[in-house]
Enzyme design. Structure first.
Site, short mmCIF file in Angstrom:
data_model
loop_
_atom_site.label_atom_id
_atom_site.label_comp_id
_atom_site.label_asym_id
_atom_site.label_seq_id
_atom_site.Cartn_x
_atom_site.Cartn_y
_atom_site.Cartn_z
N GLY A 121 0.82 -1.21 0.00
CA GLY A 121 0.00 0.00 0.00
C GLY A 121 0.85 1.26 0.00
O GLY A 121 0.41 2.32 -0.48
N GLU A 129 1.62 1.79 -3.51
CA GLU A 129 0.36 2.16 -4.18
C GLU A 129 0.01 3.64 -3.90
O GLU A 129 -0.47 4.35 -4.78
CB GLU A 129 -0.77 1.23 -3.73
CG GLU A 129 -0.52 -0.20 -4.21
CD GLU A 129 -1.59 -1.16 -3.76
OE1 GLU A 129 -1.63 -1.47 -2.55
OE2 GLU A 129 -2.40 -1.59 -4.59
C1 LIG Z 1 -14.68 -9.00 2.53
C2 LIG Z 1 -13.75 -8.74 1.41
C3 LIG Z 1 -13.07 -7.41 1.48
C4 LIG Z 1 -12.00 -7.31 0.48
C5 LIG Z 1 -11.36 -6.01 0.38
C6 LIG Z 1 -10.59 -5.61 1.61
C7 LIG Z 1 -9.71 -4.47 1.30
C8 LIG Z 1 -8.78 -4.10 2.41
C9 LIG Z 1 -7.38 -3.92 2.02
C10 LIG Z 1 -7.14 -2.82 1.06
C11 LIG Z 1 -6.04 -3.07 0.08
C12 LIG Z 1 -4.77 -3.31 0.70
C13 LIG Z 1 -3.68 -3.35 -0.34
C14 LIG Z 1 -2.38 -3.26 0.31
C15 LIG Z 1 -1.92 -4.29 1.00
C16 LIG Z 1 -0.66 -4.16 1.72
O1 LIG Z 1 0.01 -3.15 1.75
S1 LIG Z 1 -0.17 -5.52 2.56
C17 LIG Z 1 1.35 -5.05 3.29
C18 LIG Z 1 2.43 -5.01 2.27
N1 LIG Z 1 3.67 -4.70 2.91
C19 LIG Z 1 4.54 -5.63 3.24
O2 LIG Z 1 4.36 -6.79 3.00
C20 LIG Z 1 5.78 -5.15 3.94
C21 LIG Z 1 5.98 -5.92 5.19
N2 LIG Z 1 7.09 -5.44 5.96
C22 LIG Z 1 8.37 -5.68 5.61
O3 LIG Z 1 8.69 -6.27 4.61
C23 LIG Z 1 9.42 -5.21 6.58
O4 LIG Z 1 8.82 -5.08 7.83
C24 LIG Z 1 10.08 -3.87 6.19
C25 LIG Z 1 9.07 -2.79 5.95
C26 LIG Z 1 10.95 -4.08 4.95
C27 LIG Z 1 11.00 -3.44 7.36
O5 LIG Z 1 11.90 -4.50 7.67
P1 LIG Z 1 12.73 -4.51 9.03
O6 LIG Z 1 13.35 -3.19 9.22
O7 LIG Z 1 13.60 -5.70 8.97
O8 LIG Z 1 11.68 -4.65 10.19
P2 LIG Z 1 10.72 -5.86 10.57
O9 LIG Z 1 11.31 -6.58 11.72
O10 LIG Z 1 10.37 -6.65 9.40
O11 LIG Z 1 9.41 -5.08 11.03
C28 LIG Z 1 9.41 -4.26 12.19
C29 LIG Z 1 8.07 -4.37 12.86
O12 LIG Z 1 7.07 -3.83 12.01
C30 LIG Z 1 6.04 -4.74 11.77
N3 LIG Z 1 5.52 -4.53 10.43
C31 LIG Z 1 6.23 -4.43 9.31
N4 LIG Z 1 5.44 -4.19 8.27
C32 LIG Z 1 4.18 -4.12 8.75
C33 LIG Z 1 2.90 -3.89 8.16
N5 LIG Z 1 2.78 -3.65 6.86
N6 LIG Z 1 1.84 -3.91 8.95
C34 LIG Z 1 1.95 -4.13 10.28
N7 LIG Z 1 3.15 -4.36 10.90
C35 LIG Z 1 4.24 -4.35 10.14
C36 LIG Z 1 6.69 -6.09 11.93
O13 LIG Z 1 5.75 -7.08 12.22
C37 LIG Z 1 7.66 -5.83 13.06
O14 LIG Z 1 6.96 -5.87 14.27
P3 LIG Z 1 7.01 -7.14 15.23
O15 LIG Z 1 6.30 -8.23 14.52
O16 LIG Z 1 6.30 -6.70 16.44
O17 LIG Z 1 8.45 -7.47 15.42
#
Ligand SMILES: CCCCCCCCCCCCC/C=C/C(=O)SCCNC(=O)CCNC(=O)[C@H](O)C(C)(C)COP(=O)(O)OP(=O)(O)OC[C@H]1O[C@@H](n2cnc3c(N)ncnc32)[C@H](O)[C@@H]1OP(=O)(O)O
Length: 719
Positions: A100, A103
């Site tokens: 997102g 996006e």
């Molecule tokens: C009934 C039907 C309905 C249908 C329609 C519903 C619609 C609703 C949705 C609308 C559309 C949504 C479209 C978009 C979707 C998305 O965006 S999904 C998320 C996509 N993003 C990711 O996958 C990125 C994930 N994160 C990472 O890859 C890494 O965290 C990072 C950003 C590269 C950072 O890495 P690093 O520095 O190594 O830190 P981490 O240890 O990985 O993370 C630190 C903590 O942050 C938490 N975290 C990370 N990303 C997210 C997130 N996106 N959301 C929530 N939390 C996140 C991560 O869990 C870590 O925390 P802890 O787990 O507590 O350690």
């Protein structure tokens, strides 16, 4: 959660504030809606910049919100309002712009990225698709083939690649926000029509049908049953063939199917489980946040066979200096050549210089005197390992951590042979060690929390999914594998074929069924272990009694194949036949089938029809049952540890979350009922006897997996 400031007199600066990754929670979305409106309605503001605090633009939608009722302004209209703004909006991308987050940036009119930033649409790895317009805007911006690649793999691209693809307009090595503000000033007042991506048609692509057919075929093959990659292709196809509004409708429909799917739940569980295992804890109460790792600047590897070579490469690639020791000169020379080759290939793939100078080779164990940590990787023989540990204790400086890469031997026993058992831990790598993600860090009752913390931190540095586990036979992964393999052998005795068993497991999502896997890793490995356990009896005894050993059902099928010299791929014969030794393509082997027929006749076994469901239930539930024993014994701290081990090291399909998550999805009562059913049919098979923890969890109402920890604690305190 989004801060607004006016800078350079006429630029509205919006800063997303939601640590640690500025995920688009309801509050952040509300903040964006409010601040964008404020900037657009301020006549003094000529252009707008959106950035994120603490050097990260945005990690995407807040994944934690997906499992609850979503509130707050939805993403799609929010992004649409930005795109249709009548003032230029510039995204200043530092750190990450993912999902997102990207996006949102695609809704902006311009994108400026820092050279170290990474961008991507990784929704597919969470069982979703980029459903905030990403599947429709990205192909319009960079073309269908490149968008398909990014969206179906979820890979992150560097700023340089993003620039080359046309995702960003400018890359800077300096202050990104300052560059974006300057840029925003320069484009104020320009026409924005050409910058609204949703209004563009997709760039022309010859032979669109053929392209989609080819990509769909590839994706189906690699997806191993995962549905999100297929939905991603379908969404991009909508972008390529439909007007934007209809494409968005298709994106929404596809997302609705994925959003509530079990696969999305499983994949999102894996995302959090991988992070949760870093917060390790030991039964003694020691924990990740109270145990300080020692710094490791210099490490050593003892024994440069296959494992030692891979470990040396993995260590050198993290930038450590490594002393690689092998006492035999010829083997040392061969290892040096092999390690250099692996380092060069790895560096080429990553576009960096190979760390050849980081490795010093020696035949003399004295060379490790000043290292901070040693990983012993000599042959799996307790006497040999003990000798090496005693030498190391004499040679190394005080405080050096001694790690063993054993996959089967007793870490406590080794520790007890050294004057400082608190400095000893197991580091169980998986072959090839520089490629495989998994690392089991094995602690014994006397391992110090600092030793565990150091090994865990080193594992993280090497990019491994590191899981701290207690010491027991086979640790977690191999201990659970034993009943799984044994059930597969029993199924052959009862009438199944290797092809049937493998097909059922591969359709479930494993890259290889148990027999193809066994041919790949070598049948002699298990044979050696069974011989060591006194289970292998030569001869042609027949009947049921010949198949009861040490008081339990035993299948000598694997031993008999080894006696025939059939060790798998390396000998060109195993459970399958191969064109020549070392070939990879498994073929049906008529010899094996007549061998199975003769074996059954000799033992008075009557082949019956076995279906895929029985294969899955017997192999997988036996494995899961062992997982419950492991939790009950405190060898793994929680189900996430087991699941991360299985997903990252044993080919368990990620979209099924891991064995314990799968049990939770199937229903604990159902798993218990099926185990009881098979146990009644096979009373001489102890691993089908349901674990008492499973029984107790079912009796306490089958709590959901995130509550097992609490339930286990409560159940243990009641004992
Ligand atoms: C009934 C039907 C309905 C249908 C329609 C519903 C619609 C609703 C949705 C609308 C559309 C949504 C479209 C978009 C979707 C998305 O965006 S999904 C998320 C996509 N993003 C990711 O996958 C990125 C994930 N994160 C990472 O890859 C890494 O965290 C990072 C950003 C590269 C950072 O890495 P690093 O520095 O190594 O830190 P981490 O240890 O990985 O993370 C630190 C903590 O942050 C938490 N975290 C990370 N990303 C997210 C997130 N996106 N959301 C929530 N939390 C996140 C991560 O869990 C870590 O925390 P802890 O787990 O507590 O350690």
């Amino acid at each position: 959660m989004a801060e607004y400031n006016r800078v350079s007199e006429c630029v509205g600066l919006i800063t997303l504030r939601n640590p640690p990754v500025n995920a688009l929670s309801a509050a952040v979305r509300q903040g964006i809606v409010d601040t964008v409106q404020r900037a657009l309605s301020d006549p003094n503001v000529k252009s707008v910049v959106i950035c994120g605090q603490n050097g990260i633009f945005c990690g995407g939608a807040d994944i934690k919100e997906f499992r609850s009722n979503m509130t707050g302004p939805p993403l799609i209209p929010m992004i649409h309002a930005i795109e249709s703004a009548n003032k230029p909006v510039v995204a200043a991308i530092e750190g990450s712009a993912l999902g997102g987050g990207l996006e949102l940036a695609l809704g902006c009119h311009y994108r400026i990225a820092h050279s170290k930033a990474r961008l991507g649409l990784p929704e597919v790895s969470l069982g979703l698709l980029p459903a905030a317009g990403g599947s429709q805007r990205l192909p319009r911006l960079i073309g269908v083939p490149a968008a398909l690649n990014l969206i179906t793999t979820g890979r992150h691209v560097t700023a340089a690649e993003a620039l080359q693809l046309g995702i960003v307009d400018q890359v800077t090595d300096h202050n990104t926000v300052a560059a974006a503000v300057k840029f925003a000033l320069s484009v104020a007042g320009r026409s924005l029509d050409p910058r609204r991506i949703s209004t563009h048609p997709c760039p022309q692509q010859p032979d669109l049908d053929a392209l989609f057919e080819e990509v769909m075929q590839k994706v189906r093959q690699s997806a191993r049953g995962a549905i999100a990659p297929i939905a991603c292709v379908q969404a991009v196809r909508a972008a390529a063939t439909l007007p934007y509004a209809q494409g968005m409708e298709r994106e929404r429909e596809l997302m609705a199917t994925l959003f509530t799917s079990g696969q999305a739940r499983a994949l999102q569980y894996c995302f959090f489980a991988e992070r949760a295992v870093g917060r390790w804890r030991m039964p003694s109460g020691a924990r990740w946040d109270t145990s300080k790792p020692r710094p490791v600047h210099k490490a050593a590897v003892i024994g440069l066979g296959t494992m030692g070579r891979g470990i040396t490469v993995a260590l050198a690639q993290t930038g450590l200096s490594v002393i690689a020791v092998e006492t035999q000169e010829k083997q040392l020379m061969e290892a040096k050549q092999a390690i250099s080759g692996m380092l060069e290939r790895g560096a080429k793939g990553r576009g960096v210089a190979p760390a050849l100078d980081g490795v010093i080779y020696s035949q003399n164990i004295q060379a490790v005197a000043d290292v901070d940590l040693v990983i012993e990787a000599v042959f799996e023989d307790i006497a040999l390992k003990t000798k090496v540990f005693q030498q190391l204790s004499a040679v190394c400086k005080p405080g050096t951590l001694l790690c063993t890469n054993t996959s089967a031997l007793d870490v406590d026993q080794l520790a007890s042979e050294t004057p400082n058992p608190e400095l000893v831990v197991g580091m169980h790598f998986f072959a090839p060690a520089h490629v495989m993600k998994l690392l089991e860090v094995v602690y014994g009752p006397r391992s110090s929390p600092q030793a565990v913390a150091t090994a865990m931190q080193l594992g993280k540095k090497m990019g491994k999914a590191s899981v701290a586990v207690g010491n027991c036979r086979g640790f977690v992964g191999n201990r659970m594998l034993k009943p799984y393999i044994e059930e597969a052998f029993f199924l052959l005795e009862e009438g199944a074929t290797p092809e049937l068993v493998d097909q059922a497991l591969e359709e479930f999502g494993f890259p290889m069924g148990v027999f193809r896997m066994s041919d790949l890793s070598g049948l002699d490995v298990g044979w050696r272990v069974r011989k060591g356990d006194g289970l292998v009896e030569p001869g042609t005894a027949s009947g049921r009694s010949a198949r009861i050993r040490q008081g339990r059902r035993y299948s000598p099928l694997g031993d008999l194949l080894c006696e025939e010299g059939r060790f798998g791929q390396k000998t060109g014969r195993g459970w399958y036949q191969y064109d020549k030794p070392g070939s990879r393509v498994a073929r049906f082997d008529p010899w094996l089938h007549s061998f199975l027929g003769a074996y059954r006749a000799q033992h008075g076994l009557v082949a019956r029809r076995i279906d895929h469901q029985e294969v899955l239930e017997r192999c997988l539930y036996a494995l899961i049952n062992e997982g419950f024993h492991i939790l009950d014994d405190g060898i793994a701290a929680g189900p996430e540890d087991i699941d991360v081990i299985y997903v990252s090291g044993y080919g368990w399909p990620r979209h099924r979350g891991g064995p314990m998550f799968y049990a939770n999805m199937v229903g604990l009562a159902k798993v218990l009922e099926r185990l009881e059913h098979y146990q009644q049919l096979h009373p001489e098979v102890p691993h089908l006897q349901p674990s008492s923890l499973l029984r107790r969890l079912v009796a306490s109402g089958s709590p959901p997996i995130h509550k097992w920890g609490e339930a286990i604690k409560k159940l243990h305190s009641q004992l």
